[in-house]
Design an enzyme around this catalytic site. Structure first.
Site, PDB file in Angstrom:
ATOM      1  N   GLU A 268      81.196  36.955 -57.695  1.00 43.40           N
ATOM      2  CA  GLU A 268      80.504  36.482 -56.481  1.00 43.40           C
ATOM      3  C   GLU A 268      79.301  35.652 -56.910  1.00 43.40           C
ATOM      4  O   GLU A 268      78.161  36.066 -56.755  1.00 43.40           O
ATOM      5  CB  GLU A 268      80.064  37.673 -55.615  1.00 43.40           C
ATOM      6  CG  GLU A 268      81.201  38.629 -55.267  1.00 43.40           C
ATOM      7  CD  GLU A 268      80.802  39.728 -54.286  1.00 43.40           C
ATOM      8  OE1 GLU A 268      79.720  39.652 -53.673  1.00 43.40           O
ATOM      9  OE2 GLU A 268      81.585  40.689 -54.135  1.00 43.40           O
TER      10      GLU A 268
ATOM     11  N   GLU B 221      80.610  48.499 -55.496  1.00 43.41           N
ATOM     12  CA  GLU B 221      79.220  48.946 -55.325  1.00 43.41           C
ATOM     13  C   GLU B 221      79.042  50.456 -55.175  1.00 43.41           C
ATOM     14  O   GLU B 221      78.307  50.916 -54.297  1.00 43.41           O
ATOM     15  CB  GLU B 221      78.594  48.197 -54.131  1.00 43.41           C
ATOM     16  CG  GLU B 221      78.706  46.685 -54.274  1.00 43.41           C
ATOM     17  CD  GLU B 221      78.165  45.886 -53.077  1.00 43.41           C
ATOM     18  OE1 GLU B 221      77.883  46.489 -52.037  1.00 43.41           O
ATOM     19  OE2 GLU B 221      78.014  44.656 -53.226  1.00 43.41           O
TER      20      GLU B 221
HETATM   21  C1  HAH Z   1      78.310  41.550 -51.741  1.00 46.67           C
HETATM   22  N1  HAH Z   1      77.270  42.532 -51.762  1.00 46.67           N
HETATM   23  C2  HAH Z   1      79.645  42.109 -51.253  1.00 46.67           C
HETATM   24  O1  HAH Z   1      80.421  42.558 -52.346  1.00 46.67           O
HETATM   25  C3  HAH Z   1      80.457  41.098 -50.470  1.00 46.67           C
HETATM   26  O2  HAH Z   1      81.581  41.734 -49.925  1.00 46.67           O
HETATM   27  C4  HAH Z   1      79.647  40.489 -49.329  1.00 46.67           C
HETATM   28  O3  HAH Z   1      80.434  39.549 -48.603  1.00 46.67           O
HETATM   29  C5  HAH Z   1      78.417  39.886 -49.865  1.00 46.67           C
HETATM   30  C6  HAH Z   1      77.853  40.386 -50.974  1.00 46.67           C
HETATM   31  C7  HAH Z   1      76.083  42.137 -52.423  1.00 46.67           C
HETATM   32  C8  HAH Z   1      74.856  42.951 -52.161  1.00 46.67           C
HETATM   33  C9  HAH Z   1      73.674  42.523 -52.686  1.00 46.67           C
HETATM   34  O4  HAH Z   1      73.655  41.415 -53.433  1.00 46.67           O
HETATM   35  C10 HAH Z   1      72.499  43.233 -52.464  1.00 46.67           C
HETATM   36  C11 HAH Z   1      72.498  44.373 -51.694  1.00 46.67           C
HETATM   37  C12 HAH Z   1      73.664  44.786 -51.160  1.00 46.67           C
HETATM   38  C13 HAH Z   1      74.830  44.067 -51.382  1.00 46.67           C
END
Ligand code: HAH
Length: 362
Positions: free
Chosen positions: A262, A155
């Site tokens: 994910e 990210e």
């Molecule tokens: C993810 N971010 C991460 O990669 C993971 O490590 C965590 O456990 C959950 C989600 C997703 C995310 C999003 O969909 C929207 C805003 C910020 C982060």
């Protein structure tokens, strides 16, 4: 009936019930053979009990949901906490599961010491890169035999229209360079590991253009990057088939391995800000939501299967609706139902729609 005929019939019926029982025990990993690895992110306690059984029946790859993130695994500069991550890696080793590592460099769930020097001031660029190198090397060495692919940077792209990279402490202290460095440190720590850049909303044209820009620039610099992790935090309201196809077409043109890292299909429209559940908000899994989710899962897999030569692995983010990060995010206390197994660990109707798309069975 002669004893001989009776004997043959008994053997045949025993054989057919064994075959049926075996068929009943097929899981997603079996249906997806020849397409991609399929797995889930898990917590240490899920390596035991009923959830563990479900994981072993259904999946052939796992990821630690939180246990390998920098905050939990490296809470002080000279202290690593291995027990939770070890428990998950041992579960993979013992059961012959593939494992993805998540994640080596991210702006969230970082330990508080990381960006500060010994006097409590912001650390220098050289100091932070040394820490990043030490962290990546130590963690990757420990799990070299268990983990074949790592989300090296998570990210790093900004969600703001007029901003390219996210202005995180990593970026503020090091500039763009920390990204290339993270991949170089990771490649040196384990030259065999597949190294991924991982991000959400990767299907959206605006963010996609920035991700492509980043990856092309890494490739031009000769940085060792092998894959793009497309986080599939999607919803019953989108993306649609055309949007997913357009994204996959563009990502495949980079010549990288694609992992859907994910995957979950929220039963609510996407929201950007965090908030509490409103008292009058209905968070039940209504028949309408059930239907839209079946359709969305079916459509997603229809597209993914067409890209089976480019996609190596698909990982759900959590195992079942019993426990999902989406019960807290972005709306605290609002129950969500994003996975293929319900809160009692039973296969949902969406599961069978995904399977029917693969096998033509019902
Ligand atoms: C993810 N971010 C991460 O990669 C993971 O490590 C965590 O456990 C959950 C989600 C997703 C995310 C999003 O969909 C929207 C805003 C910020 C982060």
């Amino acid at each position: 009936m002669s004893r001989r005929v009776f004997g043959i019939i008994s053997i045949l019926s025993l054989w057919s019930s064994i075959v049926t029982a075996q068929n009943d025990s097929r899981g997603l990993k079996d249906y997806f053979t020849g397409y991609f690895f399929v797995g889930a992110s898990i917590a240490p306690q899920e390596t035991e009990g009923e959830v563990a059984k479900l994981i072993l029946r259904e999946f052939n790859t796992i990821t630690a949901e939180n246990a390998m993130k920098m905050g939990p695994i490296h809470p002080a500069e000279d202290r690593y906490v291995w027990n939770e991550a070890d428990q998950i890696a041992d579960f993979a080793r013992k059961n012959g599961l593939k494992m993805r590592g998540h994640t080596l460099c991210w702006h969230n769930q970082t330990p508080s010491w990381l960006f500060l020097d010994s006097t409590g001031n912001q650390i220098s660029k050289a100091g932070l890169l040394d820490r990043l190198k030490a962290h990546i090397t130590t963690v990757m060495h420990r799990y070299k035999d268990a983990i074949y692919a790592w989300d090296v940077v998570n990210e790093a792209i900004s969600d703001q229209t007029d901003e390219y990279l996210r202005v995180s402490p990593w970026y503020s202290i090091c500039g763009e360079e920390y990204i290339a460095k993270a991949f170089q440190y990771a490649h040196a720590a384990d030259p065999e590991a597949l190294l991924f850049y991982n991000d959400y909303n990767a299907w959206k044209p605006e963010k996609r253009a920035k991700i492509i820009r980043l990856i092309r620039s890494l490739q031009e610099q000769g940085v060792p990057i092998h894959g793009i992790g497309i986080q599939g935090h999607w919803s019953i309201y989108g993306p649609d088939e055309a949007e997913l196809e357009a994204a996959l077409e563009e990502y495949r043109s980079l010549g990288l391995i694609i992992h859907i890292t994910e995957l979950d299909v929220s039963v609510y429209p996407p929201e950007s800000g965090r908030r509490d559940k409103r008292p009058d908000e209905d968070d039940s899994f209504t028949p309408e939501k059930v239907k839209l989710q079946e359709q969305q899962y079916e459509q997603i897999f229809r597209v993914l299967v067409n890209y089976k030569d480019d996609i190596q692995s698909i990982t759900f983010w959590n195992v079942s609706d019993q426990r999902t990060w989406l019960d807290r995010f972005p709306v605290r206390g609002r129950k969500n139902y994003p996975l293929l197994f319900d809160a009692n660990l039973q296969k949902k109707t969406a599961y069978w729609r995904v399977v029917a798309g693969l096998t033509g069975e019902n």
